[in-house]
Design a protein around this motif. Structure first.
Motif, PDB file in Angstrom:
ATOM      1  N   HIS A 467      11.804  -1.987  -3.262  1.00 45.74           N
ATOM      2  CA  HIS A 467      11.036  -0.746  -3.440  1.00 45.74           C
ATOM      3  C   HIS A 467       9.623  -1.050  -3.934  1.00 45.74           C
ATOM      4  N   CYS A 468       9.012  -2.049  -3.341  1.00 50.76           N
ATOM      5  CA  CYS A 468       7.654  -2.454  -3.688  1.00 50.76           C
ATOM      6  C   CYS A 468       6.693  -2.083  -2.566  1.00 50.76           C
ATOM      7  N   ARG A 469       5.512  -1.664  -2.946  1.00 50.55           N
ATOM      8  CA  ARG A 469       4.466  -1.284  -1.999  1.00 50.55           C
ATOM      9  C   ARG A 469       3.452  -2.419  -1.909  1.00 50.55           C
ATOM     10  N   VAL A 470       3.112  -2.810  -0.676  1.00 46.60           N
ATOM     11  CA  VAL A 470       2.211  -3.940  -0.457  1.00 46.60           C
ATOM     12  C   VAL A 470       0.914  -3.434   0.180  1.00 46.60           C
ATOM     13  N   THR A 471      -0.208  -3.784  -0.434  1.00 48.92           N
ATOM     14  CA  THR A 471      -1.531  -3.442   0.086  1.00 48.92           C
ATOM     15  C   THR A 471      -2.298  -4.728   0.369  1.00 48.92           C
ATOM     16  N   PHE A 472      -2.791  -4.855   1.591  1.00 45.89           N
ATOM     17  CA  PHE A 472      -3.567  -6.019   1.996  1.00 45.89           C
ATOM     18  C   PHE A 472      -5.049  -5.664   1.945  1.00 45.89           C
ATOM     19  N   LEU A 473      -5.822  -6.450   1.220  1.00 45.48           N
ATOM     20  CA  LEU A 473      -7.276  -6.319   1.179  1.00 45.48           C
ATOM     21  C   LEU A 473      -7.841  -7.486   1.982  1.00 45.48           C
ATOM     22  N   VAL A 474      -8.305  -7.184   3.192  1.00 45.02           N
ATOM     23  CA  VAL A 474      -8.681  -8.222   4.151  1.00 45.02           C
ATOM     24  C   VAL A 474     -10.178  -8.176   4.387  1.00 45.02           C
ATOM     25  N   GLU A 496      -1.293  -7.695  13.050  1.00 41.06           N
ATOM     26  CA  GLU A 496      -0.196  -6.743  13.198  1.00 41.06           C
ATOM     27  C   GLU A 496       0.941  -6.989  12.199  1.00 41.06           C
ATOM     28  N   PRO A 497       1.285  -8.242  11.860  1.00 41.51           N
ATOM     29  CA  PRO A 497       2.326  -8.427  10.837  1.00 41.51           C
ATOM     30  C   PRO A 497       1.984  -7.766   9.505  1.00 41.51           C
ATOM     31  N   TYR A 498       0.701  -7.825   9.108  1.00 46.43           N
ATOM     32  CA  TYR A 498       0.304  -7.147   7.874  1.00 46.43           C
ATOM     33  C   TYR A 498       0.519  -5.643   7.992  1.00 46.43           C
ATOM     34  N   LYS A 499       0.157  -5.098   9.152  1.00 46.15           N
ATOM     35  CA  LYS A 499       0.325  -3.661   9.345  1.00 46.15           C
ATOM     36  C   LYS A 499       1.795  -3.271   9.331  1.00 46.15           C
ATOM     37  N   ALA A 500       2.653  -4.124   9.899  1.00 49.66           N
ATOM     38  CA  ALA A 500       4.089  -3.837   9.908  1.00 49.66           C
ATOM     39  C   ALA A 500       4.658  -3.840   8.494  1.00 49.66           C
ATOM     40  N   VAL A 501       4.267  -4.818   7.689  1.00 47.87           N
ATOM     41  CA  VAL A 501       4.750  -4.889   6.308  1.00 47.87           C
ATOM     42  C   VAL A 501       4.217  -3.704   5.502  1.00 47.87           C
ATOM     43  N   ALA A 502       2.947  -3.373   5.687  1.00 47.84           N
ATOM     44  CA  ALA A 502       2.373  -2.237   4.969  1.00 47.84           C
ATOM     45  C   ALA A 502       3.077  -0.944   5.351  1.00 47.84           C
ATOM     46  N   LEU A 503       3.371  -0.767   6.628  1.00 49.39           N
ATOM     47  CA  LEU A 503       4.049   0.447   7.081  1.00 49.39           C
ATOM     48  C   LEU A 503       5.446   0.545   6.481  1.00 49.39           C
ATOM     49  N   ALA A 504       6.172  -0.557   6.458  1.00 47.53           N
ATOM     50  CA  ALA A 504       7.526  -0.547   5.915  1.00 47.53           C
ATOM     51  C   ALA A 504       7.539  -0.299   4.417  1.00 47.53           C
ATOM     52  N   SER A 505       6.542  -0.786   3.722  1.00 48.86           N
ATOM     53  CA  SER A 505       6.533  -0.707   2.258  1.00 48.86           C
ATOM     54  C   SER A 505       5.818   0.517   1.717  1.00 48.86           C
ATOM     55  N   GLY A 506       5.141   1.280   2.594  1.00 46.18           N
ATOM     56  CA  GLY A 506       4.347   2.408   2.126  1.00 46.18           C
ATOM     57  C   GLY A 506       2.970   2.014   1.651  1.00 46.18           C
ATOM     58  N   GLY A 507       2.511   0.813   2.025  1.00 45.91           N
ATOM     59  CA  GLY A 507       1.196   0.344   1.609  1.00 45.91           C
ATOM     60  C   GLY A 507       0.154   0.532   2.691  1.00 45.91           C
ATOM     61  N   GLU A 508      -0.909  -0.274   2.625  1.00 44.67           N
ATOM     62  CA  GLU A 508      -2.036  -0.171   3.554  1.00 44.67           C
ATOM     63  C   GLU A 508      -2.572  -1.550   3.880  1.00 44.67           C
ATOM     64  N   VAL A 509      -3.292  -1.620   4.986  1.00 40.49           N
ATOM     65  CA  VAL A 509      -4.140  -2.772   5.292  1.00 40.49           C
ATOM     66  C   VAL A 509      -5.569  -2.259   5.309  1.00 40.49           C
ATOM     67  N   ILE A 510      -6.366  -2.749   4.377  1.00 42.33           N
ATOM     68  CA  ILE A 510      -7.746  -2.283   4.224  1.00 42.33           C
ATOM     69  C   ILE A 510      -8.682  -3.418   4.621  1.00 42.33           C
ATOM     70  N   PHE A 511      -9.423  -3.225   5.694  1.00 43.31           N
ATOM     71  CA  PHE A 511     -10.421  -4.200   6.118  1.00 43.31           C
ATOM     72  C   PHE A 511     -11.758  -3.841   5.482  1.00 43.31           C
ATOM     73  N   THR A 512     -12.389  -4.821   4.870  1.00 42.61           N
ATOM     74  CA  THR A 512     -13.680  -4.586   4.240  1.00 42.61           C
ATOM     75  C   THR A 512     -14.521  -5.846   4.382  1.00 42.61           C
ATOM     76  N   GLU A 513     -15.630  -5.920   3.647  1.00 44.50           N
ATOM     77  CA  GLU A 513     -16.525  -7.067   3.700  1.00 44.50           C
ATOM     78  C   GLU A 513     -16.694  -7.652   2.312  1.00 44.50           C
ATOM     79  N   ASP A 514     -17.150  -8.905   2.273  1.00 49.35           N
ATOM     80  CA  ASP A 514     -17.301  -9.587   0.990  1.00 49.35           C
ATOM     81  C   ASP A 514     -18.133  -8.784   0.005  1.00 49.35           C
ATOM     82  N   GLN A 515     -19.191  -8.167   0.484  1.00 47.85           N
ATOM     83  CA  GLN A 515     -20.112  -7.485  -0.424  1.00 47.85           C
ATOM     84  C   GLN A 515     -19.492  -6.233  -1.057  1.00 47.85           C
ATOM     85  N   TYR A 516     -18.398  -5.725  -0.463  1.00 43.96           N
ATOM     86  CA  TYR A 516     -17.773  -4.509  -0.986  1.00 43.96           C
ATOM     87  C   TYR A 516     -16.423  -4.767  -1.650  1.00 43.96           C
TER      88      TYR A 516
END
Length: 919
Positions: A467-474, A496-516
């Motif tokens: 019951h853990c939520r995983v958020t990827f900051l990419v 896509e594997p990150y998106k699959a894990v995030a979807l299953a866990s209720g988390g997100e995959v957030i794409f951003t840049e180094d400066q932000y």
């Protein structure tokens, strides 16, 4: 569904789904009515009129499908004991910045977890983690009656006069509880605690301790060096024949301690007592009848007339066990064991390759900010987990409960070497999941795709099991096709594997840049506030169609997050007031933008009603609405079982295709509102939606199975519905107290398992140099199944199996064996995780399910844990400073020594306590 409770002890049966009942207790239920008052001091006697139990001391276990009215269950005893000791802790340790609690505020009413947390932490404080932890203990307790390795073992139930052996096993389970808790694996600690409490409670129902006239718990059950006196020997007859259901006078009147035999093994010697009841094969052999006090029903319990007396002593003994653990772990350790907290742990998975300097700094900044802002407050994280990774390595995992130690370790992490994509991200994430407490958030910082894609499905399942939520900051552009060193062509689908894990866990995959990344990483701090996700309809952005969500009066601090290739968006409230994507303060809230990542913090309180979000973007942007609320829910699945001595619900982590399944809902936050006298929120329907599309798959009525303020709800999921599902989400709908529409969504999606897969191990711990046998059970209920089985173990011990492939027809099952070799070099007091994966054959390769099993490698026995109870009454207070709690010692001295050499009765903060002196 009947609202009657199952019996105190369910022999060879499927107990009720433990974690679904609201933890509750009477403060008055600390002592049996007929306790010898001469053993208690004057201060205790003053409290007895307020603390004596009423005629309905326990609440019914509403998840039992068939039971005896008025009976008391293992779950009741476990949760009442835990709540009593938690109240003791709250009375002695007032929270910083808040007034202390007073006992008189809890007398004369039922004690509920929500009320405790509201009184201690303040209005709106969620008890979700605490109640989930109690559910883990209760579920493990009930599991002793249906796991193949425990249900038929007389040592684990104090059956068949195996009293010495039963004590050894029970004390061993308590020792394993301590070892696992000190190793910070509280999931395993709760499992072993549940097993210990089951045996302890069974002693008073299965033995003749009550019939011997004892009015106190057995003085020597916790102390292996204290001899159990006056035990019946195999040649001593103990029972007369009884041909009736009720057998009040079938014991021979001996002063010897005995217990009943159950079933065919071990066989019952001549003249010995049976357990008794319809399902006990031994009770048909002379002497017939039995002596169990499991329930109030003669058909289940020949000594049903003594059920409440046995339950009272079992409750007292359970309170002793919890106090024992508190004395050995200290208040902080005990609070972590039962998750008596408002916040989750802080768990980071960090890519440490040379290009990750900005991301690592962002993680450090957020961690430092959280530690400085929340140190010493109820919002301080209770666990810190760190797992680094690169290519080809990952780990080791670092866990601690000390923020300074965590900061020192995190500060030693630097971006060094590497540079090629992909990396071993999912391996590191799996390691983090194995060590992160349930109901936690895990944050992955990386700029690379995963190399270990084969772990995707297993990690998905593990997020749901934990019951853990995983958020990827990419910090990477997913459209880039050249590797970092431009030596390979990268797939645009590599994330896509990150998106699959995030979807299953209720988390997100957030794409951003180094400066932000430092600004975007601020969501780490937000996650510790225990936010709920507000359901959107549709859940994904569709061109020209607004996203709709409902705000009720119980939501506050609403935040909207939008990220992706967004050109514009507009938020509209129920009154028609709109706000665009411009930064700064608007009519509805404050907007911040960091590249392609927006956070809109709505003004408080938000207007109730239907809101809309219109997004214009390229591709598929991500939109999430979160808020704080005290009204939430836990849910669990269960299978009705009706073929045991005390039928109930067999708990499942996920529904199984072909099985009629009950969804059991526990609403959190109702009881604290019932005291206000206003109308309560009410959920009326369960909505199942396909993930990720959001298409409605079914709408089922929710049935209340108890008083409304306790929030027990259930829905029946027919096999025809489950057979058509892939991944689906759960949503509750209803009305709040003033008639506004009410929606709450489960934080994670669910899947239907193609087969029932169960993995169980030895009932005790493992030892270095030994070989342990594990049992695997696999069953199909939905037609022919061809399954391939694979195994893994962490750490990498040798694991062999006699089953690698199986064909099952409908309603057919099979058993397998696994052998786990523990090397001599295995670390003492360490945890081993075994995973079995069942994958569909060539005709259905995507059909799979997993079974997870945690085991403890126990080190040498600490001498202090085996010592006889000390003579000094103050030794129990080793975790409390006499200078800071002088009333504790005064009260103990005034109460005097009583009951038995191993216990002290006294008052702490005005509440009557039963103190176990040492372990």
């Amino acid at each position: 569904m009947k609202s009657n409770r199952a019996s105190l002890t369910c022999k060879h049966c499927y107990s009720p789904l433990s974690e679904t009942s609201v933890p509750q207790a009477h403060v008055s239920a600390m002592f049996p009515e007929d306790m010898l008052l001469s053993h208690l001091g004057p201060s205790v006697l003053l409290l007895l009129p307020l603390l004596l139990p009423s005629t309905s001391a326990f609440f019914p276990n509403i998840w039992s499908l068939l039971a005896a009215p008025g009976s008391i269950t293992h779950q009741d005893l476990t949760e009442e004991a835990a709540l009593n000791v938690t109240l003791q802790l709250f009375l002695e340790q007032p929270p910083p910045g808040r007034p202390p609690l007073h006992l008189e505020n809890f007398l004369g009413r039922t004690l509920l977890a929500d009320d405790l947390f509201t009184a201690y932490f303040g209005p709106g404080a969620p008890s979700r983690r605490f109640r989930a932890a109690l559910g883990e203990v209760s579920r493990a307790n009930a599991a002793q009656d249906f796991l193949p390795t425990s249900r038929n073992d007389p040592d684990l139930h104090f059956d068949a006069e195996r009293l010495k052996q039963g004590r050894t096993r029970m004390v061993g389970a308590l020792r394993e509880t301590l070892a696992a808790a000190r190793a910070l694996d509280h999931t395993l600690a709760r499992q072993r605690l549940g097993a210990a409490l089951h045996a302890l409670q069974d002693f008073y129902s299965h033995s003749n301790w009550v019939e011997l006239g004892k009015q106190q718990p057995h003085p020597h059950l916790f102390w292996p060096r204290q001899e159990l006196q006056s035990l019946a020997q195999v040649s001593d007859p103990t029972c007369f024949d009884c041909e009736e259901l009720s057998c009040p006078r079938n014991l021979m009147g001996s002063t010897l301690l005995t217990s009943g035999y159950f079933g065919a093994l071990p066989s019952k010697p001549a003249g010995k007592c049976s357990h008794g009841g319809h399902f006990d094969q031994s009770s048909s052999q002379p002497p017939r009848g039995g002596i169990n006090k499991d329930s109030t029903a003669p058909g289940f319990s020949p000594h049903h007339m003594l059920h409440l007396q046995a339950a009272n002593l079992a409750l007292l003994a359970s309170i002793q066990a919890f106090n024992l653990l508190r004395s050995r772990l200290g208040d902080k350790g005990f609070s972590r064991l039962l998750d008596i907290t408002l916040t989750s742990g802080l768990s980071f998975v960090l890519d440490t390759t040379g290009s990750m300097g900005e991301e690592i700094n962002a993680a450090k900044i957020q961690a430092r900010h959280i530690m400085e802002q929340r140190r010493g407050s109820p919002m301080e994280p209770t666990h810190y987990i760190l797992v680094p990774f690169h290519d080809p390595g990952f780990g080791p995992v670092f866990t601690t409960s000390d923020p300074d130690v965590f900061w020192k370790q995190l500060n030693e992490i630097h971006a060094l070497g590497g540079g090629d994509e992909p990396e071993m991200c999912l391996s590191a994430l799996e390691l983090a999941l194995l060590h992160t407490p349930p109901l936690s958030d895990i944050f992955v910082f990386t700029d690379a795709s995963p190399k270990d894609v084969f772990l995707t499905n297993r990690v998905e399942s593990l997020t749901q099991e934990r019951h853990c939520r995983v958020t990827f900051l990419v910090t990477e552009d997913p459209s880039r096709v050249h590797g970092r060193t431009r030596r390979e062509i990268l797939s645009p689908l590599r994330f896509e594997p990150y998106k699959a894990v995030a979807l299953a866990s209720g988390g997100e995959v957030i794409f951003t840049e180094d400066q932000y990344i430092q600004d975007v990483a601020a969501i780490v701090g937000d996650s510790l506030a225990d936010l709920v996700t507000v359901p959107l309809q549709p859940p994904i952005v569709e061109p020209g169609r607004p996203l709709v969500f409902s705000v009720d009066g119980l939501l506050q601090k609403v935040r909207v997050r939008i990220h992706g290739e967004v050109s514009s968006f507009c938020i509209r409230n129920p009154a028609g007031v709109s706000q665009g994507h411009e930064e700064g303060q608007g009519l509805l809230g404050h907007t911040r933008r960091f590249g392609q990542f927006w956070i809109v913090t709505m003004n408080d309180p938000p207007q109730t009603g239907i809101w809309e979000i219109q997004v214009t973007a390229e591709g598929t942007p991500q939109v999430r609405v979160q808020a704080q609320t005290s009204l939430d829910f836990l849910f669990h699945f269960g299978i009705p079982m009706e073929d045991g001595p005390h039928p109930g619900l067999y708990p499942l982590t996920q529904p199984v295709a072909g099985l009629h399944t009950q969804l059991l809902v526990e609403v959190i936050g109702l009881s604290s509102r019932s005291s206000s006298g206003g109308p309560l929120p009410q959920f009326s329907h369960l909505v199942l939606r396909r993930v990720p599309e959001g298409t409605e798959l079914g709408r089922l009525p929710l049935e209340s199975t108890g008083p409304r303020e306790r929030g027990f709800l259930s829905a029946s999921l027919p096999p025809t519905l489950l057979s058509t599902l892939g991944r689906f989400s759960l949503e509750l709908t209803g009305q709040d107290g003033v008639g506004q529409r009410l929606y709450r969504a489960a934080p994670q999606s669910c899947t239907v398992a193609p087969v029932l897969l169960e993995l169980s191990g030895p009932s005790g711990s493992l030892a270095p140099g030994n070989k342990a046998a594990l049992t695997l059970h696999i069953a199909s209920f939905s037609g022919p199944q061809d399954m391939e089985l694979s195994t893994s173990v962490n750490p990498s011990f040798t694991l062999t199996s006699n089953l690698s492939r199986v064909h099952l027809e409908q309603n057919e099952s099979t058993w397998g064996r696994l052998w786990l070799e523990i090397p001599d070099s295995a670390a003492p007091d360490s945890v081993v995780m075994v995973t079995v994966t069942a994958t569909g054959g060539e005709t259905n390769p995507v059909s799979l399910t997993h079974a997870f099993l945690r085991l403890l490698v126990l080190g040498p026995e600490p001498q202090d844990q085996l010592a006889a109870p000390p003579h000094s009454p103050h030794s129990f207070l080793s975790t409390t400073s006499p200078a800071s709690h002088p009333s504790t010692l005064v009260a103990l001295d005034r109460a005097g020594r009583g009951l038995a050499d191993n216990f002290w009765w006294g008052t702490v903060g005005g509440v009557l306590l039963l103190l176990v002196l040492a372990f």
